[in-house]
Design an enzyme around this catalytic site. Structure first.
Site, short mmCIF file in Angstrom:
data_model
loop_
_atom_site.label_atom_id
_atom_site.label_comp_id
_atom_site.label_asym_id
_atom_site.label_seq_id
_atom_site.Cartn_x
_atom_site.Cartn_y
_atom_site.Cartn_z
N SER A 36 0.35 -1.36 -0.18
CA SER A 36 0.11 -0.06 -0.47
C SER A 36 1.51 1.31 -0.11
O SER A 36 1.63 1.43 -1.41
CB SER A 36 -1.21 0.24 1.48
OG SER A 36 -2.17 0.97 1.47
N THR A 37 0.86 2.08 1.63
CA THR A 37 1.78 3.49 0.95
C THR A 37 3.13 3.04 1.45
O THR A 37 3.49 2.22 1.28
CB THR A 37 1.00 4.52 2.19
OG1 THR A 37 0.04 4.36 2.37
CG2 THR A 37 2.05 5.42 2.68
N HIS A 81 -2.37 -1.17 -3.27
CA HIS A 81 -3.48 -0.18 -3.32
C HIS A 81 -3.44 0.54 -4.12
O HIS A 81 -2.99 1.88 -4.02
CB HIS A 81 -3.59 0.54 -1.45
CG HIS A 81 -4.14 -0.95 -0.41
ND1 HIS A 81 -3.76 -0.65 0.36
CD2 HIS A 81 -4.50 -1.94 -0.91
CE1 HIS A 81 -3.93 -1.48 1.33
NE2 HIS A 81 -4.79 -3.05 0.32
N MET A 139 0.13 1.42 5.17
CA MET A 139 -0.87 1.49 6.46
C MET A 139 -2.02 0.78 6.58
O MET A 139 -2.81 0.19 5.58
CB MET A 139 -1.40 2.91 6.06
CG MET A 139 -2.51 3.42 7.63
SD MET A 139 -2.61 5.62 7.23
CE MET A 139 -1.18 6.12 6.52
N ASP A 170 -5.11 -4.80 5.86
CA ASP A 170 -5.05 -5.68 4.74
C ASP A 170 -4.40 -6.27 4.57
O ASP A 170 -2.48 -5.89 4.28
CB ASP A 170 -4.76 -4.54 4.01
CG ASP A 170 -5.51 -5.31 3.19
OD1 ASP A 170 -6.85 -6.11 2.59
OD2 ASP A 170 -5.91 -5.16 1.72
#
Length: 231
Positions: free
Chosen positions: A45-46, A71, A165, A168
Site C-alpha cells: 500500500s503506502t 492499493h 498503512m 490489509d
C-alpha cells in the site's frame, strides 16, 4: 453503515463497515489446493510503488508467476504496470479476467477489482477479477488475494507483505502460512509506513522479516528450493 455525530452535533457521518475477505470468498484451506505450480503473491500500500520497483527490478528473468495487490486508484494501475514492465527483466502487466498465469510474468491487480487466484487444469492457475465490496476498505484487497492463494496454492505459494498503512493482508498472510506457504514481511526500517507488515508480524504470519533490498534474493532462493521439492 455506522453513524457518528460531528463535533457540532449537526450532521451525522456515515462510516462504511470494514469487511473481511469472507465478503468475497470463503476460506477453504486444503480443499482447492490442487495446483502444483509455484506462485508468488505480494501485497502493498503506502510506499508500495517504490518498494515494488526495488523488489521487481532485482528479480531475474526466470521466476514463478507473481500476483500483486497494490492499493491504487484504477486510473493508475495500467500505467504503473507498463512502467514496471519497461524497467524489469520480467514481463509486467495489468491482470485480465480469466487469463492463465504464466511463469516469468507479474500480474498487477486493476484498481477497480479484487485479484483472485483460481485453479486451472491440474497444475496451474488462472486469475479472476472481482468487483465485490471493498475488504478492509480496499479494492483490490491484499487479504482477498492472499486468501485465494492459500485456498488454491497452499504450500506451493510464497507470500510477501510490504509497506502500507492499516492491516490489509495481515490475516491473509496468516492464512497462507497455515496452508503451508512461506512468508516474508518487509522490515520497519525500509518501510514508508510500517503498518501492514507490523500487523502481520504481530500475528506471527511471517517466517522472516527482511529489508526491501533483501527480499528479491530471498524469493529467488525460495523458488529454487521449492521447485526442487515439487519436481
Amino acid at each position: 453503515m455506522g453513524v457518528f455525530q460531528t463535533k457540532d452535533g449537526k450532521a451525522p457521518l456515515e462510516v462504511a463497515p470494514s469487511l473481511s475477505a469472507d465478503a468475497i470468498l470463503p476460506r477453504q484451506p486444503g480443499r482447492l489446493a490442487i495446483g502444483r505450480q509455484l506462485l508468488i503473491v505480494i501485497g502493498s500500500s503506502t510506499g508500495g510503488t517504490e518498494a515494488l520497483r526495488t523488489l521487481l527490478t532485482a528479480l531475474p528473468e526466470r521466476m514463478p508467476p507473481i500476483l500483486i495487490a497494490q492499493h491504487m486508484p484504477e486510473m493508475f494501475t495500467k500505467t504503473f504496470a507498463a512502467r514496471l514492465d519497461s524497467l524489469c527483466k520480467l514481463k509486467v502487466k495489468e491482470a485480465e479476467e480469466g487469463e492463465r498465469v504464466q511463469p516469468n510474468t507479474v500480474y498487477i491487480a486493476p484498481g477497480h477489482s479484487h485479484l483472485v487466484v483460481k485453479p486451472c487444469s491440474s497444475v496451474g492457475y488462472a486469475v479472476s477479477l472481482n468487483q465485490g465490496s471493498p475488504v478492509n476498505r480496499h479494492r483490490p484487497s491484499v487479504d482477498v488475494l492472499f486468501r485465494s492463494a492459500a485456498n488454491v496454492a497452499g504450500r506451493h505459494a510464497l507470500g510477501v507483505i510490504l509497506t502500507g498503512m492499516g492491516r490489509d493482508g495481515a490475516q491473509g498472510l496468516l492464512e497462507l502460512k497455515e496452508a503451508g506457504a512461506y512468508n516474508v514481511a518487509q522490515d520497519e526500517a525500509s518501510c514508508v509506513v510500517f503498518g501492514m507488515p507490523k500487523e502481520a508480524i504481530a500475528l506471527n504470519a511471517a517466517h522472516e522479516v527482511l529489508p526491501i533490498q533483501a527480499i528479491a534474493g530471498k524469493l529467488v532462493a525460495l523458488a529454487a528450493q521449492r521447485a526442487a521439492v515439487i519436481q
